[in-house]
Scaffold this motif. Structure first.
Motif, PDB file in Angstrom:
ATOM      1  N   TYR A   2       0.830  -1.213   0.000  1.00 56.97           N
ATOM      2  CA  TYR A   2       0.000   0.000   0.000  1.00 56.97           C
ATOM      3  C   TYR A   2       0.862   1.260   0.000  1.00 56.97           C
ATOM      4  CZ  TYR A   2      -3.478   3.488   1.019  1.00 56.97           C
ATOM      5  OH  TYR A   2      -4.278   4.603   0.923  1.00 56.97           O
ATOM      6  N   ASN A   3       1.923   1.242   0.785  1.00 52.49           N
ATOM      7  CA  ASN A   3       2.809   2.410   0.852  1.00 52.49           C
ATOM      8  C   ASN A   3       3.494   2.685  -0.493  1.00 52.49           C
ATOM      9  OD1 ASN A   3       2.199   2.953   3.500  1.00 52.49           O
ATOM     10  ND2 ASN A   3       3.964   1.855   4.330  1.00 52.49           N
ATOM     11  N   LYS A   4       3.705   1.625  -1.248  1.00 54.86           N
ATOM     12  CA  LYS A   4       4.360   1.784  -2.559  1.00 54.86           C
ATOM     13  C   LYS A   4       3.387   2.311  -3.617  1.00 54.86           C
ATOM     14  CE  LYS A   4       6.770  -0.723  -6.239  1.00 54.86           C
ATOM     15  NZ  LYS A   4       7.697   0.398  -6.520  1.00 54.86           N
ATOM     16  N   TYR A   5       2.182   1.709  -3.664  1.00 52.92           N
ATOM     17  CA  TYR A   5       1.245   2.034  -4.734  1.00 52.92           C
ATOM     18  C   TYR A   5       0.175   3.050  -4.336  1.00 52.92           C
ATOM     19  CZ  TYR A   5       3.284  -1.955  -7.159  1.00 52.92           C
ATOM     20  OH  TYR A   5       4.163  -2.821  -7.768  1.00 52.92           O
ATOM     21  N   LYS A   6      -0.025   3.265  -3.022  1.00 51.42           N
ATOM     22  CA  LYS A   6      -1.023   4.210  -2.506  1.00 51.42           C
ATOM     23  C   LYS A   6      -2.434   3.898  -3.012  1.00 51.42           C
ATOM     24  CE  LYS A   6       2.304   6.542  -0.567  1.00 51.42           C
ATOM     25  NZ  LYS A   6       2.555   6.420   0.885  1.00 51.42           N
ATOM     26  N   THR A   7      -2.695   2.639  -3.253  1.00 45.92           N
ATOM     27  CA  THR A   7      -4.015   2.228  -3.732  1.00 45.92           C
ATOM     28  C   THR A   7      -4.224   0.743  -3.438  1.00 45.92           C
ATOM     29  OG1 THR A   7      -5.501   2.123  -5.648  1.00 45.92           O
ATOM     30  CG2 THR A   7      -3.176   1.631  -6.032  1.00 45.92           C
ATOM     31  N   ILE A   8      -5.490   0.320  -3.503  1.00 44.03           N
ATOM     32  CA  ILE A   8      -5.790  -1.110  -3.350  1.00 44.03           C
ATOM     33  C   ILE A   8      -6.353  -1.683  -4.650  1.00 44.03           C
ATOM     34  CG2 ILE A   8      -6.191  -1.028  -0.860  1.00 44.03           C
ATOM     35  CD1 ILE A   8      -9.226  -0.863  -1.530  1.00 44.03           C
ATOM     36  N   LEU A  21      -6.536  -3.578  -7.875  1.00 42.82           N
ATOM     37  CA  LEU A  21      -5.794  -4.772  -8.266  1.00 42.82           C
ATOM     38  C   LEU A  21      -4.915  -4.538  -9.491  1.00 42.82           C
ATOM     39  CD1 LEU A  21      -5.442  -7.678  -7.317  1.00 42.82           C
ATOM     40  CD2 LEU A  21      -7.241  -8.360  -8.917  1.00 42.82           C
ATOM     41  N   LYS A  22      -5.427  -3.788 -10.468  1.00 42.73           N
ATOM     42  CA  LYS A  22      -4.662  -3.558 -11.695  1.00 42.73           C
ATOM     43  C   LYS A  22      -3.330  -2.868 -11.413  1.00 42.73           C
ATOM     44  CE  LYS A  22      -8.537  -3.319 -14.932  1.00 42.73           C
ATOM     45  NZ  LYS A  22      -9.299  -2.446 -15.885  1.00 42.73           N
ATOM     46  N   ILE A  41      -1.641  -2.888  -8.392  1.00 40.48           N
ATOM     47  CA  ILE A  41      -0.736  -3.560  -7.451  1.00 40.48           C
ATOM     48  C   ILE A  41      -0.320  -4.966  -7.893  1.00 40.48           C
ATOM     49  CG2 ILE A  41      -1.715  -2.261  -5.520  1.00 40.48           C
ATOM     50  CD1 ILE A  41      -3.093  -4.859  -4.622  1.00 40.48           C
ATOM     51  N   ILE A  42      -0.815  -5.427  -9.053  1.00 42.84           N
ATOM     52  CA  ILE A  42      -0.499  -6.792  -9.502  1.00 42.84           C
ATOM     53  C   ILE A  42       1.010  -7.073  -9.561  1.00 42.84           C
ATOM     54  CG2 ILE A  42      -0.445  -8.220 -11.603  1.00 42.84           C
ATOM     55  CD1 ILE A  42      -3.400  -7.830 -11.891  1.00 42.84           C
ATOM     56  N   PRO A  43       1.842  -6.194 -10.133  1.00 43.29           N
ATOM     57  CA  PRO A  43       3.291  -6.487 -10.171  1.00 43.29           C
ATOM     58  C   PRO A  43       3.871  -6.702  -8.774  1.00 43.29           C
ATOM     59  CG  PRO A  43       2.774  -4.675 -11.641  1.00 43.29           C
ATOM     60  CD  PRO A  43       1.543  -4.927 -10.834  1.00 43.29           C
ATOM     61  N   GLY A  44       3.546  -5.786  -7.854  1.00 43.53           N
ATOM     62  CA  GLY A  44       4.045  -5.915  -6.486  1.00 43.53           C
ATOM     63  C   GLY A  44       3.482  -7.124  -5.788  1.00 43.53           C
ATOM     64  N   LEU A  45       2.212  -7.424  -6.067  1.00 43.34           N
ATOM     65  CA  LEU A  45       1.547  -8.579  -5.443  1.00 43.34           C
ATOM     66  C   LEU A  45       2.212  -9.880  -5.875  1.00 43.34           C
ATOM     67  CD1 LEU A  45      -0.865  -9.181  -3.579  1.00 43.34           C
ATOM     68  CD2 LEU A  45      -2.280  -9.449  -5.628  1.00 43.34           C
ATOM     69  N   ILE A  46       2.567  -9.968  -7.136  1.00 47.35           N
ATOM     70  CA  ILE A  46       3.244 -11.166  -7.646  1.00 47.35           C
ATOM     71  C   ILE A  46       4.600 -11.350  -6.957  1.00 47.35           C
ATOM     72  CG2 ILE A  46       4.362 -12.183  -9.684  1.00 47.35           C
ATOM     73  CD1 ILE A  46       2.119 -10.892 -11.370  1.00 47.35           C
ATOM     74  N   ILE A  47       5.350 -10.257  -6.838  1.00 48.91           N
ATOM     75  CA  ILE A  47       6.675 -10.315  -6.193  1.00 48.91           C
ATOM     76  C   ILE A  47       6.550 -10.729  -4.731  1.00 48.91           C
ATOM     77  CG2 ILE A  47       8.659  -8.923  -5.455  1.00 48.91           C
ATOM     78  CD1 ILE A  47       8.210  -7.236  -8.027  1.00 48.91           C
ATOM     79  N   VAL A  48       5.590 -10.124  -4.023  1.00 48.04           N
ATOM     80  CA  VAL A  48       5.382 -10.447  -2.602  1.00 48.04           C
ATOM     81  C   VAL A  48       4.971 -11.899  -2.431  1.00 48.04           C
ATOM     82  CG1 VAL A  48       3.851 -10.037  -0.631  1.00 48.04           C
ATOM     83  CG2 VAL A  48       4.885  -8.107  -1.822  1.00 48.04           C
TER      84      VAL A  48
END
Length: 419
Positions: free
Chosen positions: A200-206, A208-209, A211-218
């Protein structure tokens, strides 16, 4: 604004949730007090509460759930006491939620008293159900770990700048310590909170479109951690408890995140089977497993060879608030509560704000309560569940008011510029 008297009542209500009496099941002193506040809460809901978006719809959802539960209990001819226990949980959850929302929307800083009273309750009264007294591992899991986690979230709510800068490391380090100690559910709730906050701190949003890159990495990082660090450490006896090891043996030490999640959740699977057996009206609240079918199946899944004592009848396993509504009261109760559940958590996610110092605690509330309602006993709804719902809705309303105020200021600014 909130008066000093109301602040004291809020703090006392949190504290006295730790003292329970037997009255239509186990009830806290806070629940007994909130019962006396129902006329006031209904008046507040009609006058002030209607200003909070979605709260009226959620309340109607609870009313519908209570009505359906009453009908279902009647249809299965459940005993009055058992039926009353099941219905009382929903009623108390609704009014406890409203009680805490009313206070929090007046002064959101009162949130800090939730983890403080959690610690005070454990220190003064101990673990309410005595789980922490059965051994060293359970002492850490049900006593030490909750105190540590609550202390960390008190610090995050104090708005200290240095904490905000190093929040990731504080949460990550604490979550690892709790996981190593054997409190898996609590530790992983904080572990996931840590990475959710990072995203959230990186993308400042929830959305899905975005945060998908960060979500995959996490997701990859978490799975690698489970496969190459967590599972081998638990298997070698360096991390976790004997209970963790016995659970993972049943899944052949599979490090898949979903297999780990369900390794200790046989109750949830049994509850699903019981629900599907009687999907229309359910088995009734606190239903007895007369044939022993569900308890025998659970024993087999746990690898226990001892036969069930026919003289000791046990209840149908129901260790999930969500699935429990279906087990007890059938498909209509399940569908209504599922709607309440999804709606409330969507509100909780919308409560996240770019400039809020409450994001860490909010994400912790969302993740930990989600896990509890998915895999916890029915009474969790009127304890942790009601407070979690109140926190999410109150922070959502605060965010809503801030956005509304900002929009009005922009509107005035553009109006001035035009003139």
């Amino acid at each position: 604004m909130i008066s000093k008297k109301e602040k004291i009542i809020f703090i006392a209500a949190l504290f006295f949730m730790n003292i329970r009496v037997d009255l239509v099941g186990s009830m806290s002193l806070t629940e007994l007090f909130v019962l006396t506040q129902i006329p006031h809460l209904l008046k507040w809901l009609n006058e002030q509460g209607k200003k909070i978006p979605c709260l009226n719809n959620l309340t109607i959802g609870f009313y519908c759930l209570i009505i359906v539960q009453i009908i279902a209990e009647f249809m299965v001819h459940n005993t009055f006491i058992n039926a009353a226990k099941g219905i009382a949980i929903t009623i108390m959850a609704l009014f406890l939620m409203l009680f805490f929302i009313e206070k929090l929307v007046k002064d959101i800083s009162l949130i800090i008293w939730i983890p403080i009273c959690k610690i005070l309750g454990l220190v003064i009264f101990g673990d309410q159900f005595g789980f922490s007294e059965t051994g060293e591992t359970t002492y850490f899991k049900f006593y030490i770990a909750p105190i540590i986690a609550s202390a960390v979230y008190i610090i995050t709510l104090m708005k200290w700048q240095w904490i905000q800068r190093y929040l990731f490391f504080v949460l990550f380090g604490t979550s690892l310590f709790i996981i190593i100690g054997g409190a898996r559910s609590l530790g992983f709730s904080m572990f996931f909170t840590t990475f959710a906050l990072l995203l959230y701190n990186k993308y400042k949003t929830i959305k899905l479109k975005r945060i998908i890159p960060g979500l995959i990495i996490v997701t990859i990082i978490i799975q690698l951690f489970l496969s190459f660090i967590y599972m081998p450490k638990v298997k070698n006896g360096e991390w976790g408890s004997e209970q963790n090891r016995s659970q993972f043996e049943k899944i052949n030490w599979n490090a898949n995140i979903f297999m780990i999640l369900f390794s200790a959740r046989t109750d949830f699977i049994i509850s699903t089977i019981a629900f599907l057996d009687k999907p229309l009206w359910g088995h009734g609240s606190w239903a007895i497993d007369h044939t022993g079918k569900y308890n025998l199946l659970q024993r087999k899944m746990l690898g226990e060879k001892k036969e069930i004592d026919s003289d000791t009848l046990k209840m149908v396993p129901c260790h999930s608030v969500i699935m429990g509504k279906g087990v007890a009261n059938g498909i209509f109760a399940f569908a209504i509560f599922l709607w309440i559940f999804i709606k409330t958590y969507s509100i909780g996610l919308k409560a996240l704000s770019k400039k809020s110092s409450y994001n860490a605690y909010l994400l912790w509330t969302i993740i930990s309560s989600f896990q509890l309602l998915l895999f916890g006993p029915p009474a969790i709804l009127k304890n942790n569940g009601a407070i979690a719902f109140a926190v999410m809705i109150a922070l959502f309303y605060l965010n809503y008011l801030q956005k509304k105020k900002a929009a009005q200021q922009r509107k005035r600014f553009y109006k001035i510029r035009r003139h």
